[in-house]
Design a protein around this motif. Sequence first.
Motif, PDB file in Angstrom:
ATOM      1  N   SER A 105      -2.427  -3.116  21.658  1.00  0.00           N
ATOM      2  CA  SER A 105      -3.827  -3.565  21.659  1.00  0.00           C
ATOM      3  C   SER A 105      -4.761  -2.521  22.266  1.00  0.00           C
ATOM      4  O   SER A 105      -4.367  -1.746  23.145  1.00  0.00           O
ATOM      5  N   TYR A 106      -6.010  -2.533  21.803  1.00  0.00           N
ATOM      6  CA  TYR A 106      -7.002  -1.587  22.309  1.00  0.00           C
ATOM      7  C   TYR A 106      -8.375  -2.255  22.329  1.00  0.00           C
ATOM      8  O   TYR A 106      -8.621  -3.242  21.627  1.00  0.00           O
ATOM      9  N   GLY A 107      -9.269  -1.709  23.167  1.00  0.00           N
ATOM     10  CA  GLY A 107     -10.567  -2.340  23.363  1.00  0.00           C
ATOM     11  C   GLY A 107     -10.448  -3.469  24.376  1.00  0.00           C
ATOM     12  O   GLY A 107      -9.371  -3.773  24.894  1.00  0.00           O
ATOM     13  N   ASP A 108     -11.560  -4.119  24.655  1.00  0.00           N
ATOM     14  CA  ASP A 108     -11.600  -5.165  25.692  1.00  0.00           C
ATOM     15  C   ASP A 108     -11.204  -6.528  25.124  1.00  0.00           C
ATOM     16  O   ASP A 108     -11.973  -7.497  25.168  1.00  0.00           O
ATOM     17  N   VAL A 109      -9.992  -6.615  24.581  1.00  0.00           N
ATOM     18  CA  VAL A 109      -9.513  -7.872  24.011  1.00  0.00           C
ATOM     19  C   VAL A 109      -9.045  -8.792  25.127  1.00  0.00           C
ATOM     20  O   VAL A 109      -8.655  -8.345  26.208  1.00  0.00           O
ATOM     21  N   GLU A 110      -9.072 -10.099  24.845  1.00  0.00           N
ATOM     22  CA  GLU A 110      -8.642 -11.076  25.836  1.00  0.00           C
ATOM     23  C   GLU A 110      -8.263 -12.380  25.136  1.00  0.00           C
ATOM     24  O   GLU A 110      -8.547 -12.563  23.947  1.00  0.00           O
ATOM     25  N   GLU A 111      -7.600 -13.255  25.869  1.00  0.00           N
ATOM     26  CA  GLU A 111      -7.413 -14.628  25.430  1.00  0.00           C
ATOM     27  C   GLU A 111      -8.438 -15.483  26.142  1.00  0.00           C
ATOM     28  O   GLU A 111      -8.572 -15.414  27.370  1.00  0.00           O
ATOM     29  N   ALA A 112      -9.145 -16.305  25.369  1.00  0.00           N
ATOM     30  CA  ALA A 112     -10.167 -17.171  25.952  1.00  0.00           C
ATOM     31  C   ALA A 112     -10.331 -18.395  25.071  1.00  0.00           C
ATOM     32  O   ALA A 112     -10.378 -18.285  23.843  1.00  0.00           O
ATOM     33  N   GLY A 113     -10.376 -19.564  25.696  1.00  0.00           N
ATOM     34  CA  GLY A 113     -10.574 -20.795  24.936  1.00  0.00           C
ATOM     35  C   GLY A 113      -9.475 -21.081  23.945  1.00  0.00           C
ATOM     36  O   GLY A 113      -9.714 -21.728  22.913  1.00  0.00           O
ATOM     37  N   GLY A 114      -8.259 -20.616  24.220  1.00  0.00           N
ATOM     38  CA  GLY A 114      -7.139 -20.875  23.315  1.00  0.00           C
ATOM     39  C   GLY A 114      -7.127 -19.999  22.087  1.00  0.00           C
ATOM     40  O   GLY A 114      -6.440 -20.320  21.114  1.00  0.00           O
ATOM     41  N   ARG A 115      -7.848 -18.872  22.127  1.00  0.00           N
ATOM     42  CA  ARG A 115      -7.892 -17.962  20.988  1.00  0.00           C
ATOM     43  C   ARG A 115      -7.733 -16.523  21.463  1.00  0.00           C
ATOM     44  O   ARG A 115      -7.999 -16.209  22.622  1.00  0.00           O
ATOM     45  N   ALA A 116      -7.325 -15.659  20.540  1.00  0.00           N
ATOM     46  CA  ALA A 116      -7.402 -14.219  20.770  1.00  0.00           C
ATOM     47  C   ALA A 116      -8.835 -13.808  20.497  1.00  0.00           C
ATOM     48  O   ALA A 116      -9.346 -14.002  19.393  1.00  0.00           O
ATOM     49  N   ARG A 117      -9.492 -13.230  21.501  1.00  0.00           N
ATOM     50  CA  ARG A 117     -10.909 -12.854  21.371  1.00  0.00           C
ATOM     51  C   ARG A 117     -11.008 -11.325  21.336  1.00  0.00           C
ATOM     52  O   ARG A 117     -10.570 -10.636  22.249  1.00  0.00           O
ATOM     53  N   VAL A 118     -11.601 -10.825  20.240  1.00  0.00           N
ATOM     54  CA  VAL A 118     -11.714  -9.393  20.009  1.00  0.00           C
ATOM     55  C   VAL A 118     -13.190  -9.024  19.911  1.00  0.00           C
ATOM     56  O   VAL A 118     -13.917  -9.580  19.079  1.00  0.00           O
ATOM     57  N   PRO A 119     -13.682  -8.107  20.748  1.00  0.00           N
ATOM     58  CA  PRO A 119     -15.084  -7.716  20.650  1.00  0.00           C
ATOM     59  C   PRO A 119     -15.426  -7.192  19.259  1.00  0.00           C
ATOM     60  O   PRO A 119     -14.655  -6.427  18.662  1.00  0.00           O
ATOM     61  N   CYS A 120     -16.568  -7.624  18.744  1.00  0.00           N
ATOM     62  CA  CYS A 120     -17.102  -7.093  17.485  1.00  0.00           C
ATOM     63  C   CYS A 120     -18.348  -6.301  17.851  1.00  0.00           C
ATOM     64  O   CYS A 120     -19.459  -6.832  17.869  1.00  0.00           O
ATOM     65  N   THR A 121     -18.133  -5.029  18.182  1.00  0.00           N
ATOM     66  CA  THR A 121     -19.184  -4.121  18.624  1.00  0.00           C
ATOM     67  C   THR A 121     -19.074  -2.827  17.823  1.00  0.00           C
ATOM     68  O   THR A 121     -18.234  -2.707  16.918  1.00  0.00           O
ATOM     69  N   THR A 122     -19.880  -1.851  18.164  1.00  0.00           N
ATOM     70  CA  THR A 122     -19.794  -0.562  17.484  1.00  0.00           C
ATOM     71  C   THR A 122     -18.570   0.241  17.919  1.00  0.00           C
ATOM     72  O   THR A 122     -18.269   1.276  17.327  1.00  0.00           O
ATOM     73  N   ALA A 123     -17.869  -0.212  18.953  1.00  0.00           N
ATOM     74  CA  ALA A 123     -16.561   0.352  19.297  1.00  0.00           C
ATOM     75  C   ALA A 123     -15.498  -0.295  18.405  1.00  0.00           C
ATOM     76  O   ALA A 123     -15.805  -1.171  17.587  1.00  0.00           O
ATOM     77  N   PHE A 124     -14.255   0.123  18.572  1.00  0.00           N
ATOM     78  CA  PHE A 124     -13.150  -0.436  17.799  1.00  0.00           C
ATOM     79  C   PHE A 124     -12.209  -1.170  18.743  1.00  0.00           C
ATOM     80  O   PHE A 124     -11.782  -0.612  19.761  1.00  0.00           O
ATOM     81  N   SER A 125     -11.895  -2.418  18.403  1.00  0.00           N
ATOM     82  CA  SER A 125     -11.052  -3.257  19.255  1.00  0.00           C
ATOM     83  C   SER A 125     -10.105  -4.072  18.384  1.00  0.00           C
ATOM     84  O   SER A 125     -10.463  -4.469  17.269  1.00  0.00           O
ATOM     85  N   ALA A 126      -8.908  -4.321  18.898  1.00  0.00           N
ATOM     86  CA  ALA A 126      -7.952  -5.147  18.153  1.00  0.00           C
ATOM     87  C   ALA A 126      -6.798  -5.581  19.041  1.00  0.00           C
ATOM     88  O   ALA A 126      -6.375  -4.842  19.933  1.00  0.00           O
ATOM     89  N   TYR A 127      -6.302  -6.772  18.791  1.00  0.00           N
ATOM     90  CA  TYR A 127      -4.945  -7.121  19.167  1.00  0.00           C
ATOM     91  C   TYR A 127      -4.042  -6.364  18.190  1.00  0.00           C
ATOM     92  O   TYR A 127      -4.223  -6.449  16.971  1.00  0.00           O
ATOM     93  N   GLN A 128      -3.052  -5.646  18.702  1.00  0.00           N
ATOM     94  CA  GLN A 128      -2.117  -4.938  17.833  1.00  0.00           C
ATOM     95  C   GLN A 128      -0.705  -5.116  18.355  1.00  0.00           C
ATOM     96  O   GLN A 128      -0.436  -4.926  19.540  1.00  0.00           O
ATOM     97  N   SER A 129       0.189  -5.463  17.455  1.00  0.00           N
ATOM     98  CA  SER A 129       1.592  -5.637  17.826  1.00  0.00           C
ATOM     99  C   SER A 129       2.276  -4.294  17.986  1.00  0.00           C
ATOM    100  O   SER A 129       1.742  -3.241  17.605  1.00  0.00           O
TER     101      SER A 129
END
Length: 218
Positions: A24-48
């Motif tokens: 995983s990269y970027g400021d990803v987190e788990e919140a509210g029972g979901r995988a939360r991935v920032p949608c910004t001009t940077a690149f972020s993802a949960y990655q296995s």
Amino acid sequence: MPGFGMLTDTFDDGVRDPVLWSGSYGDVEEAGGRARVPCTTAFSAYQSAAVYTLTGSQVACRVYPPAAGGAAGEALAELLVITAVGGTDGGFSLNRVTGLLKLISRTGYADANEVVLTYDPVAHAWLRLREASGLLLWETSPDGGTWTARRTAPAAAWTADTNLSVILAGHRDSGSGDFAEFDNFNLLRRARLTSASPAGAALAPLERSAPAMSGSPA
């Protein structure tokens, strides 16, 4: 080698699993029972980890896309299987600016045969990419149980690779930052294909109860 069906996650414990999502990269987190991935001009993802194969297996989840938020061209939520070769991948790319859902299998960052759907937040709430009997199928579902095949193609050679990873990604080109969210990765109801599925899809029915990895419940 494990198939992607072995990778499951509810995202309910509030902590990103560092084993399941080690790339995983970027400021990803788990919140509210979901995988939360920032949608910004940077690149972020949960990655296995890059240890899976798609042959005889699947990637699937509930997708909650970001708002368009004033982006000029794209505000994306993506479910993609990534190979070791840059620009060779497959899956779904949802753009809230255009309102289009692309079903892709790319080589050299291009897919001349991509299928483009007008995004329906109900019919396309769940997305699934799977390989079975030499076919690659892109499917959507309103509930994670009743699936409709939207594209079917011969499986690319990379689907048999044993070093594939999956990403749950977000990105935008401009506008206000937001989040793409994902839930219940590979945790589906009893699956079945609808009568609307194209010819060939019925060759590969899928009903999985995959074992979980690293403490993720099945």
